[in-house]
Motif scaffolding. Structure first.
Motif, short mmCIF file in Angstrom:
data_model
loop_
_atom_site.label_atom_id
_atom_site.label_comp_id
_atom_site.label_asym_id
_atom_site.label_seq_id
_atom_site.Cartn_x
_atom_site.Cartn_y
_atom_site.Cartn_z
N ASP A 1 -2.23 -17.71 18.15
CA ASP A 1 -0.83 -18.50 18.55
C ASP A 1 -0.46 -17.77 19.81
O ASP A 1 0.56 -18.38 20.32
CB ASP A 1 0.09 -18.27 17.66
N LEU B 1 3.44 -17.44 23.80
CA LEU B 1 2.39 -18.04 24.79
C LEU B 1 2.19 -17.12 25.88
O LEU B 1 2.45 -17.39 27.10
CB LEU B 1 3.16 -19.38 25.30
N CYS B 2 1.71 -15.80 25.44
CA CYS B 2 1.62 -14.82 26.65
C CYS B 2 0.44 -14.94 27.49
O CYS B 2 0.09 -14.45 28.48
CB CYS B 2 1.83 -13.44 26.01
N HIS B 3 -0.66 -15.90 27.28
CA HIS B 3 -1.61 -16.49 28.29
C HIS B 3 -1.36 -17.93 28.08
O HIS B 3 -2.53 -18.78 28.00
CB HIS B 3 -3.02 -16.20 27.66
N GLY B 4 -0.11 -18.39 28.13
CA GLY B 4 -0.06 -20.18 28.30
C GLY B 4 -0.21 -20.50 26.81
O GLY B 4 0.05 -19.95 25.93
N VAL B 5 -0.93 -21.71 26.85
CA VAL B 5 -1.31 -22.16 25.59
C VAL B 5 -2.60 -21.78 24.99
O VAL B 5 -3.24 -22.27 24.13
CB VAL B 5 -1.35 -23.74 25.67
N TYR B 6 -3.15 -20.83 25.78
CA TYR B 6 -4.49 -20.19 25.38
C TYR B 6 -4.40 -19.04 24.28
O TYR B 6 -3.41 -18.39 24.14
CB TYR B 6 -5.27 -19.57 26.35
N GLU B 7 -5.55 -18.91 23.58
CA GLU B 7 -5.53 -17.75 22.55
C GLU B 7 -5.79 -16.62 23.11
O GLU B 7 -6.33 -16.46 24.27
CB GLU B 7 -6.79 -17.80 21.53
N ASP C 1 -8.25 -16.39 26.40
CA ASP C 1 -9.27 -17.65 26.61
C ASP C 1 -9.12 -18.34 27.98
O ASP C 1 -10.15 -18.83 28.44
CB ASP C 1 -9.08 -18.73 25.47
N ASP C 2 -8.12 -17.67 28.72
CA ASP C 2 -7.90 -18.37 29.98
C ASP C 2 -8.57 -17.77 31.15
O ASP C 2 -8.43 -17.89 32.19
CB ASP C 2 -6.44 -18.52 30.38
N ILE D 1 3.33 -18.53 34.06
CA ILE D 1 2.11 -18.60 33.13
C ILE D 1 2.13 -20.21 32.91
O ILE D 1 0.85 -20.64 32.49
CB ILE D 1 2.45 -17.88 31.73
N THR D 2 3.12 -20.68 32.39
CA THR D 2 2.97 -22.33 31.79
C THR D 2 3.39 -23.15 33.22
O THR D 2 3.21 -24.40 32.85
CB THR D 2 4.03 -22.42 30.81
N LEU E 1 1.91 -25.60 21.69
CA LEU E 1 0.58 -25.66 20.76
C LEU E 1 0.66 -26.70 19.97
O LEU E 1 1.62 -27.19 19.70
CB LEU E 1 0.52 -24.13 20.07
N PRO F 1 -6.33 -27.30 26.36
CA PRO F 1 -6.35 -26.34 25.51
C PRO F 1 -5.29 -25.94 24.63
O PRO F 1 -5.26 -24.93 23.81
CB PRO F 1 -6.43 -25.15 26.81
N ARG F 2 -4.14 -26.69 24.64
CA ARG F 2 -3.09 -26.36 23.70
C ARG F 2 -3.43 -26.90 22.24
O ARG F 2 -2.78 -26.37 21.16
CB ARG F 2 -1.92 -27.13 24.00
N ARG G 1 -5.30 -26.45 18.57
CA ARG G 1 -5.77 -25.52 17.74
C ARG G 1 -6.41 -26.48 16.59
O ARG G 1 -5.85 -27.29 15.99
CB ARG G 1 -4.87 -24.58 16.86
N LYS H 1 -13.94 -18.46 15.42
CA LYS H 1 -14.08 -18.77 16.85
C LYS H 1 -15.28 -17.96 17.38
O LYS H 1 -15.96 -18.52 18.14
CB LYS H 1 -12.65 -18.64 17.68
#
Lengths: 358, 240
Positions: free
Chosen positions: A297, A321-327, A347-348, B101-102, B156, B190-191, B193, B216
């Motif tokens: 998440d 979201l500490c790496h945006g929307v990436y895991e 993952d980014d 970041i976003t 997400l 990438p958002r 899951r 994964k």
């Protein structure tokens, strides 16, 4: 308490799988493993971060999944182990300073740090998932999808590796291995939903406890350590994170009187639930005693115990979201010249460094 | 392949697979100048069917014309530091402002993904043993797809797909699931899951298959296995 981004560094377009940190007298080295097979070495300074070296990307034929710096080496030597999906482990080294003339900071900055390939270790049947050094640097543990953990003994130089034991009691992939920071005790986490603890016993390594309770793959674990010797002689604890979205703290109770050599462990607590999905990584700070977790998440969570040893933890900070929307695949506490920070890899392809503000 | 595990699967005709109801306005959205759109509207009045041959020819022509204006492609790798740059310490670095970041998606409008889109992405994947699609074999079904997406690129989103293997001991269920995952991971932002499950009661080793499809690390390793990736790539080509 709050978490703020100190710096985000994009190192590749692929997943950042793993990172490990080592302080030497001249540099603070952060090794980064990724799908692109090229291990990067960063130098983390309070006033700037520098890419010191990109290791030869042709040594491994598949993703590098795990990296670990060897502890307790000569202060001028940095040695790194790297485990890959290509089923091999590579060992890299660098004499940080060759002689007295090179001791001054200036020449360090000019030359950077170039690491040389020292050894390739083969033995696992398929993907190596994790590599870890014992606290004294004499033993290297590796684990794989082939369900086994191998323990290797090495010499002072780190050139020769002799397999001293192959542990095959997990029934599925072994995802992660970690050594206790001051004891010869190893913990392995697995796709079979359990954690196993291993100790040397009669010249061989034996499983001394199986920790069950997680309801999904256990992705990683970390022992409690202390730089200030606050821990009692028999106080051993481990935190683990899982696909079931929980983090659990396990506590050693006593030697099992009925079963020779076995240990009794209990699940002391389940940390307050924050994560929505799989939790991939956990780090237990030996300095502050805080625990950090992150995973699918993308939330970075910091937990603190009300009183050390009590087992009562509360969430003291979280960053979504500490790496945006990436895991996020890896989280690690790092000590940057007396200041405790957190490094994460996602993952980014970024490595993010975080300030913890009291 | 002569000996199929399942010799006589039930097959749905391609034309009967669920698809989005055609909206004549959509025909005008994608390409062409104002003039071209007017021309198309006129043609549609004459022959009121989206399958009109003339209309198709004109669309083709428009597509060809568009090809001349190929946009500049920028390689992802250009955003990475080169080794030579490392001395200057100027590789891509985010500032200390958290919001950065976003920010990279901030300007894009919300565009939620719906069940039909996920169905279209997965139903046309080719079955590994039959020359038929997953939709035709009812392995992928619209009612078994869940999408939770608000369209915001900074939030997400979740997708759950339950697949129905053709027979309860189908050893290819894992491969089919992997194909679906690879397709969706490549096609979606990438958002997302993605959770892929075998529909309850349709497979003997349900839990094992489910666990493997949603690990994964195993999926990442599978994607580096040339042989396996070859099979998956074949599945992802159209079934002809």
């Amino acid at each position: 308490m709050s978490i703020t981004l100190a710096k985000g560094i994009k190192l590749q377009n692929d997943k950042t799988w793993s990172l490990d940190y080592k302080c030497t007298p001249f540099s603070n080295l952060l090794a980064v493993a990724s799908t692109d097979r090229k291990i990067k070495i960063l130098n983390i300074k309070p006033n700037g971060t520098k890419l010191e070296d990109v290791l030869d990307g042709t040594v491994h034929r598949k993703a590098v999944r795990s990296v670990a710096w060897r502890p307790n080496t000569d202060i001028n030597t940095a040695t790194l182990a790297a485990g890959s999906f290509d089923s091999t482990v590579s060992i890299w080294t660098k004499e940080i300073v060759g002689n007295d003339q090179e001791m001054d900071d200036e020449s360090m900055d000019e030359e950077g740090i170039e690491m040389d390939l020292l050894a390739i270790i083969e033995g696992h049947e398929n993907e190596v998932k994790c590599v870890a050094w014992s606290f004294d640097g004499n033993l290297l543990a590796t684990c794989s999808r082939d369900k086994s953990v191998w323990i290797w003994e090495t010499d002072e130089m780190g050139e020769e590796y002799e397999c001293v034991s192959v542990l095959q009691e997990h029934s599925q992939d072994v995802k992660h291995v970690v050594w206790h920071p001051s004891r010869s005790l190893l913990a392995s986490s697995s796709y079979d939903d359990t954690i196993r603890l291993w100790k040397e016993y009669d010249d061989d390594w034996e499983c001394v406890a199986v920790l069950t309770g997680h309801e999904g793959t256990v992705w990683s674990s970390d022992f409690e350590g202390s730089n200030t010797d606050q821990l009692q002689e028999d106080e051993i604890r481990l935190v683990s994170v899982s696909d079931d979205s929980t983090a659990r703290v396990w506590k050693y109770v006593e030697e099992d009187e009925e079963n020779d050599g076995q240990q009794v462990w209990i699940c002391q607590s389940i940390l307050p639930k924050v994560h929505a999905n799989q939790v991939y990584s956990v780090s237990w700070s030996p300095i502050s005693g805080r625990i950090a977790t992150s995973g699918s998440d993308g939330t970075l969570v910091i937990y603190q115990e009300s009183e050390r040893g009590s087992g009562t933890f509360e969430v003291v900070a979280q960053k979504e979201l500490c790496h945006g929307v990436y895991e996020v695949n890896i989280v690690k506490w790092i000590d940057v010249e007396g200041k405790e920070m957190i490094a994460t890899g996602g993952d980014d392809g970024y490595v993010n460094l975080w300030n913890i503000n009291e | 392949m002569s000996d199929y595990l399942n010799e006589n699967p039930d097959v749905i005709d391609v034309d009967e697979l669920p698809s989005r109801k055609e909206d004549s306005n959509e025909l005008f959205e994608n390409f062409g100048s104002k003039e071209a759109i007017e021309r198309k509207k006129l043609l549609l009045k004459i022959d009121h069917s989206p399958k009109s041959q003339v209309l198709h020819d004109i669309e083709l022509l428009d597509k060809l014309l568009l090809l001349n204006n190929t946009p500049d492609l920028i390689s992802d790798t250009e955003s990475l530091p080169s080794e030579n740059d490392s001395d200057t310490n100027e590789f891509q670095i985010r500032g200390s402002e958290d919001s950065n970041i976003t920010d990279e998606y901030a300007d894009e409008p919300a565009d939620p993904v719906d069940v039909q889109e996920i169905y279209d992405l997965t139903a046309h994947i080719c079955d590994p043993e039959h020359p038929l699609t997953l939709g035709q074999l009812s392995i992928v079904n619209m009612p078994d797809i869940e999408v939770h997406d608000d369209g915001n690129p900074n939030h997400l989103a979740q997708i759950v797909i339950r697949i129905t293997p053709t027979i309860t001991h189908c050893s290819l269920a894992t491969l089919i699931g992997l194909g679906i995952r690879v397709r969706l991971e490549r096609a979606l932002p990438p958002r997302f899951r993605i959770t892929i499950l075998v529909k309850k009661g349709t497979h003997n080793s349900e839990q094992q298959v489910n666990k493997q499809l949603n690990d994964k690390e195993r999926v990442a390793a599978a994607c580096e296995n040339e042989q396996l990736l070859g099979v998956v790539s074949k599945m992802l080509q159209t079934c002809k």
